[in-house]
Enzyme design. Structure first.
Site, PDB file in Angstrom:
ATOM      1  N   LYS A  34     -44.450 -49.403   2.435  1.00 48.11           N
ATOM      2  CA  LYS A  34     -45.634 -49.947   1.778  1.00 48.11           C
ATOM      3  C   LYS A  34     -46.805 -48.972   1.833  1.00 48.11           C
ATOM      4  CE  LYS A  34     -44.235 -54.633   1.552  1.00 48.11           C
ATOM      5  NZ  LYS A  34     -43.007 -54.645   2.361  1.00 48.11           N
ATOM      6  N   ASP A  35     -46.793 -48.060   2.816  1.00 49.08           N
ATOM      7  CA  ASP A  35     -47.842 -47.031   2.867  1.00 49.08           C
ATOM      8  C   ASP A  35     -47.851 -46.169   1.609  1.00 49.08           C
ATOM      9  OD1 ASP A  35     -48.740 -47.647   5.466  1.00 49.08           O
ATOM     10  OD2 ASP A  35     -47.225 -46.354   6.390  1.00 49.08           O
TER      11      ASP A  35
END
Ligand SMILES: *Cc1c(COP(=O)(O)O)cnc(C)c1O
Length: 491
Positions: free
Chosen positions: A129-130
């Protein structure tokens, strides 16, 4: 490049096409649909050739500029350069280069079959998700500064999304994050990751309840429209269009890194929950990237596997959602799925609206083409290259052990679901890339169960549980929550 809602009636004046920056800070379209470009930009063979030599940040710029046509190119270039740097993606394994941002590792090569892992989890919170959220943080800061505006992000998390959002937004001008999590229900590692942030714009709120209570509070606050407007409240959930676009980049990157020429084909297996990650793969394919198969891997929560096997989309009630050892895929309803269905039904917004209203009223729809079904588009799913498979707790344990024995690396539980399903879909002559969606250290309890020893932690994470924590504990009380927000925004 303009954007329309998947439910937009062509005639509705309020649904006029939007620019990238107009939808950047929002979520759902006003009619309840999701935004998509009016058409997918196409990539030529000559472009693909040229892109083979680019750094990740340069590639991200080339792809993003096709979608964010209303941001000046020089600004976009600066934003991507700032986002995708080796020091942000420093948690690469030994033998991988952080400068690659999403390094590939060949796991297996025999009899024309090739299995490759693409590491997407080397960012600050050790989950994929980063990759998108870091860009979102920089885009938001940029867009807010231009309008001299501010934004208060309000959300609920059971783990990965909340921490990725906080690490992306920490220290950003004009942005505050209010993140609810169920008190004492996250793992010690996840709790420490979030609560050890000392940035004054990050507010961690531990709610006395379970995750559903947190989500109910977010809904209650968001449904109070005057409060929401006054407090400038926004979200960063997985339907955010900019997040999806940021994810398109690593499909191109993986393809280019795994091939030597554009006549080679690659398939991707994607550990899936909300269909956000694999939706980006679908878009990359629609842009002309030579992807053969897109394989959705699910855990015991197999809503997506069921659809890709049968054509029946049947959402689950929250009581029917299993709590598994790949918890970030424990979903009952895939929030980005509507984007694919819109393409599948020939971009017919009326039909998309009807199908997803049926999800609300009847819990799903059936495109199998059998008598009484809602349509026969399932026969077209194969043309889009989709396949699927499912993995259980036992499969995860077995796969984590196998991968450790065979290739000498420790993978996380979600990636294990991916490898299990990828192995069932290997084909001679087509490289299979499995997207690694988290590092093992995040889900250590299951690693311990599988291997009898702890997962290795990247440098800097050794003692995070011992760091000082900054959070408040609050009852599941909407009025108290609103007070807390207003006090801290001063609005
Ligand atoms: C969010 C997440 C997923 C699921 O991704 P979707 O975009 O929701 O399909 C898979 N693995 C991990 C580790 C995640 O954090």
């Amino acid at each position: 490049m303009q954007y329309v809602s998947t439910r937009a009636a062509a005639s509705a004046a309020s649904q006029s096409p939007q620019q990238f920056s107009d939808i950047l800070l929002g979520g759902l379209a006003p009619d309840g649909g999701l935004y998509l470009p009016t058409e997918y930009p196409q990539v030529t063979g000559a472009e693909l050739d040229a892109w083979r030599k680019l750094s990740y940040a340069e590639l991200a710029f080339e792809i993003l500029k096709k979608f964010a046509t209303d941001i000046p190119e020089a600004d976009l270039k600066a934003l991507t350069a700032k986002t995708y740097t080796a020091d942000v993606y420093r948690n690469a394994r030994e033998g991988e280069s952080p400068a690659d941002i999403t390094p590939l590792r060949v796991l297996e090569e025999s009899k024309g079959r090739r299995l490759v892992l693409q590491a997407l989890s080397n960012g600050p919170t050790l989950a994929f998700k980063d990759m998108a959220m870091q860009l979102l943080g920089n885009l938001f800061e940029y867009a807010l500064a231009k309008k001299n505006a501010e934004l208060n992000i309000f959300g609920a998390t059971s783990g990965d999304t909340g921490s990725a959002a906080e690490y992306a937004m920490r220290g950003k001008k004009g942005i505050r994050v209010f993140m609810l999590s169920p008190h004492k229900k996250m793992s010690a590692f996840q709790t420490a990751q979030m609560f050890s942030l000392q940035d004054p714009n990050i507010f961690n709120i531990a709610v006395e309840g379970v995750f559903d209570d947190c989500q109910d509070m977010v809904k209650a606050v968001s449904n109070d429209l005057p409060f929401k407007a006054k407090q400038k409240i926004g979200t960063v959930n997985s339907i955010n269009w900019a997040r999806v676009v940021a994810q398109v980049v690593y499909y191109f990157r993986g393809y280019l890194a795994a091939t030597a020429s554009n006549d080679q084909k690659v398939s991707f297996t994607v550990p899936s929950g909300n269909f956000g990650n694999i939706c980006a793969g679908h878009i990359a394919r629609m842009m002309g990237l030579p992807i053969d198969k897109l394989v959705a891997a699910t855990n015991e929560n197999d809503v997506l596997d069921e659809f890709f096997r049968t054509g029946v989309y049947r959402v689950r009630k929250s009581a029917e959602t299993y709590h598994t050892s790949s918890p970030s895929m424990d979903i009952s309803k895939a929030s980005n799925f509507e984007r694919f269905i819109y393409d599948l039904v020939g971009r017919d917004a009326e039909r998309t609206r009807a199908l997803f209203l049926k999800v609300e009223t009847h819990g799903g729809f059936d495109l199998s083409g059998y008598p009484g079904s809602d349509g026969d588009e399932f026969t077209k799913v194969a043309q889009y290259g989709f396949k699927s498979g499912k993995s259980t707790h036992k499969d995860r344990l077995d796969t984590i052990r196998d991968v450790a024995d065979d290739y000498g690396i420790v993978i996380d539980t979600h990636t294990a679901d991916g490898i299990k399903v990828a192995r069932e879909n290997l084909e001679p002559g087509v490289t299979m890339i499995v997207l690694e969606t988290a590092l093992a250290a995040k889900f250590n309890e299951t690693i311990l169960e599988a291997l009898g020893e702890d997962a290795e932690r990247p440098a800097g994470f050794e003692n995070i549980e011992a760091l000082e924590q900054r959070f408040v504990v609050m009852p599941a009380d909407v009025a108290k929550m609103k007070d807390y927000i207003a006090t801290n925004t001063g609005l």
